[in-house]
Write a protein that holds these residues in place. Sequence first.
Motif, PDB file in Angstrom:
ATOM      1  N   LEU A 149       0.754  -1.180   0.028  1.00  0.00           N
ATOM      2  CA  LEU A 149      -0.040   0.071   0.111  1.00  0.00           C
ATOM      3  C   LEU A 149       0.810   1.218   0.222  1.00  0.00           C
ATOM      4  N   LEU A 150       2.073   1.204   0.422  1.00  0.00           N
ATOM      5  CA  LEU A 150       2.956   2.294   0.589  1.00  0.00           C
ATOM      6  C   LEU A 150       3.292   3.108  -0.687  1.00  0.00           C
ATOM      7  N   PRO A 151       3.488   2.492  -1.964  1.00  0.00           N
ATOM      8  CA  PRO A 151       3.833   3.109  -3.148  1.00  0.00           C
ATOM      9  C   PRO A 151       3.079   4.114  -3.392  1.00  0.00           C
TER      10      PRO A 151
ATOM     11  N   PRO B 185      10.992 -11.210  10.378  1.00  0.00           N
ATOM     12  CA  PRO B 185      12.225 -11.854  10.129  1.00  0.00           C
ATOM     13  C   PRO B 185      12.640 -11.515   8.645  1.00  0.00           C
ATOM     14  N   GLU B 186      13.932 -11.870   8.393  1.00  0.00           N
ATOM     15  CA  GLU B 186      14.411 -11.344   6.872  1.00  0.00           C
ATOM     16  C   GLU B 186      13.504 -11.857   5.699  1.00  0.00           C
ATOM     17  N   SER B 187      12.934 -13.124   5.806  1.00  0.00           N
ATOM     18  CA  SER B 187      12.344 -13.695   4.875  1.00  0.00           C
ATOM     19  C   SER B 187      10.956 -12.867   4.672  1.00  0.00           C
ATOM     20  N   ARG B 188      10.500 -12.469   5.635  1.00  0.00           N
ATOM     21  CA  ARG B 188       9.054 -11.534   5.547  1.00  0.00           C
ATOM     22  C   ARG B 188       9.311 -10.047   5.011  1.00  0.00           C
ATOM     23  N   ARG B 189      10.694  -9.554   5.291  1.00  0.00           N
ATOM     24  CA  ARG B 189      11.242  -8.353   4.961  1.00  0.00           C
ATOM     25  C   ARG B 189      11.496  -8.457   2.971  1.00  0.00           C
ATOM     26  N   ARG B 190      11.822  -9.683   2.804  1.00  0.00           N
ATOM     27  CA  ARG B 190      12.063  -9.532   1.309  1.00  0.00           C
ATOM     28  C   ARG B 190      10.436  -9.902   0.754  1.00  0.00           C
ATOM     29  N   GLU B 191       9.513 -10.476   1.165  1.00  0.00           N
ATOM     30  CA  GLU B 191       8.161 -10.318   0.790  1.00  0.00           C
ATOM     31  C   GLU B 191       7.774  -8.761   0.808  1.00  0.00           C
ATOM     32  N   MET B 192       7.882  -8.287   1.949  1.00  0.00           N
ATOM     33  CA  MET B 192       7.751  -6.833   1.781  1.00  0.00           C
ATOM     34  C   MET B 192       8.108  -6.053   0.742  1.00  0.00           C
ATOM     35  N   MET B 193       9.434  -6.200   0.347  1.00  0.00           N
ATOM     36  CA  MET B 193      10.165  -5.669  -0.512  1.00  0.00           C
ATOM     37  C   MET B 193       9.579  -5.781  -2.126  1.00  0.00           C
TER      38      MET B 193
ATOM     39  N   ARG C  32       6.484  -4.424  -6.986  1.00  0.00           N
ATOM     40  CA  ARG C  32       5.470  -4.538  -7.860  1.00  0.00           C
ATOM     41  C   ARG C  32       4.389  -3.217  -7.820  1.00  0.00           C
ATOM     42  N   SER C  33       3.936  -2.940  -6.590  1.00  0.00           N
ATOM     43  CA  SER C  33       2.964  -1.789  -6.478  1.00  0.00           C
ATOM     44  C   SER C  33       3.445  -0.617  -7.106  1.00  0.00           C
ATOM     45  N   SER C  34       5.108  -0.404  -6.972  1.00  0.00           N
ATOM     46  CA  SER C  34       5.490   0.921  -7.499  1.00  0.00           C
ATOM     47  C   SER C  34       5.615   0.667  -9.169  1.00  0.00           C
ATOM     48  N   GLN C  35       5.744  -0.629  -9.626  1.00  0.00           N
ATOM     49  CA  GLN C  35       5.578  -1.108 -11.142  1.00  0.00           C
ATOM     50  C   GLN C  35       4.118  -0.608 -11.434  1.00  0.00           C
ATOM     51  N   LEU C  36       3.246  -0.934 -10.718  1.00  0.00           N
ATOM     52  CA  LEU C  36       1.972  -0.580 -11.096  1.00  0.00           C
ATOM     53  C   LEU C  36       1.415   0.665 -11.009  1.00  0.00           C
ATOM     54  N   GLU C  37       2.046   1.419 -10.197  1.00  0.00           N
ATOM     55  CA  GLU C  37       1.909   2.890 -10.221  1.00  0.00           C
ATOM     56  C   GLU C  37       2.435   3.548 -11.520  1.00  0.00           C
ATOM     57  N   TRP C  38       3.586   3.062 -12.053  1.00  0.00           N
ATOM     58  CA  TRP C  38       4.297   3.682 -13.446  1.00  0.00           C
ATOM     59  C   TRP C  38       3.111   3.313 -14.514  1.00  0.00           C
ATOM     60  N   MET C  39       2.577   2.071 -14.413  1.00  0.00           N
ATOM     61  CA  MET C  39       1.579   1.639 -15.445  1.00  0.00           C
ATOM     62  C   MET C  39       0.499   2.188 -15.482  1.00  0.00           C
ATOM     63  N   PHE C  40      -0.125   2.716 -14.246  1.00  0.00           N
ATOM     64  CA  PHE C  40      -1.235   3.521 -13.909  1.00  0.00           C
ATOM     65  C   PHE C  40      -1.183   5.012 -14.576  1.00  0.00           C
TER      66      PHE C  40
END
Length: 224
Positions: free
Chosen positions: A128-130, A183-191, A196-204
């Motif tokens: 949601l952040l982007p 944990p680091e694994s969750r931070r990777r998911e967050m990243m 992905r949302s940032s890419q969709l922002e560009w596309m929007f």
Amino acid sequence: MKFSEQLWNRITPIYDAVLELPFIKELTDGSLPEEKFLFYMKQDTLYLADYSKALSLAGIRADSNDHTRAFLNFATNAISVERKLHGQFYEQFDSGVDIQKSPTCFSYTNFLLSTANMSDNAVSIAALLPCFWIYREAGLHIYENAVPDNPYQEWIDTYAGEDFNESVEKAIAITDEIAGEEPESRRREMMHAFVRSSQLEWMFWDSAYQMEEWAKQPKEAIPA
């Protein structure tokens, strides 16, 4: 380095590409055709309806009461901005929302809602952040470079304003706080979700300029 700084560093090329889009350049110099801006506004209305739902879900699922209040406030503010700002432009252009979601808008909102419903809440918050952050940065860029008497000045002022800035800083701070507990694994998911949302922002932005439509299909291929 804060987790949010890592996030922004990762998507800096995407943000730079946003600033190079014709939509942004023409919005800044006031030459953006009204029909493209109106198409964008209609898609943004459809987007914000689902974005506010995803924000609400993030608030409901939050472990912290402060985070719950923040995200429910974000959701309320998203609806308020849509009604006030978009309503003024619809009145000005004598129009309303008379179209369906574009393919990009559909993809973006479905990504946010599916993430909010099926992923860990930390991942949803990163996704949601982007919308907050890129809009703030792009809004400030446009505000600083906009021509005088820009026909879209009211939109520009909204996303470069202090009220919106405070919401963005709050969302960033919550993301950092949550990431620090994961944990680091969750931070990777967050990243991954943030990128992905940032890419969709560009596309929007790009799809608004293209006034993107669904590919036309033979009538027999369309369900009744």
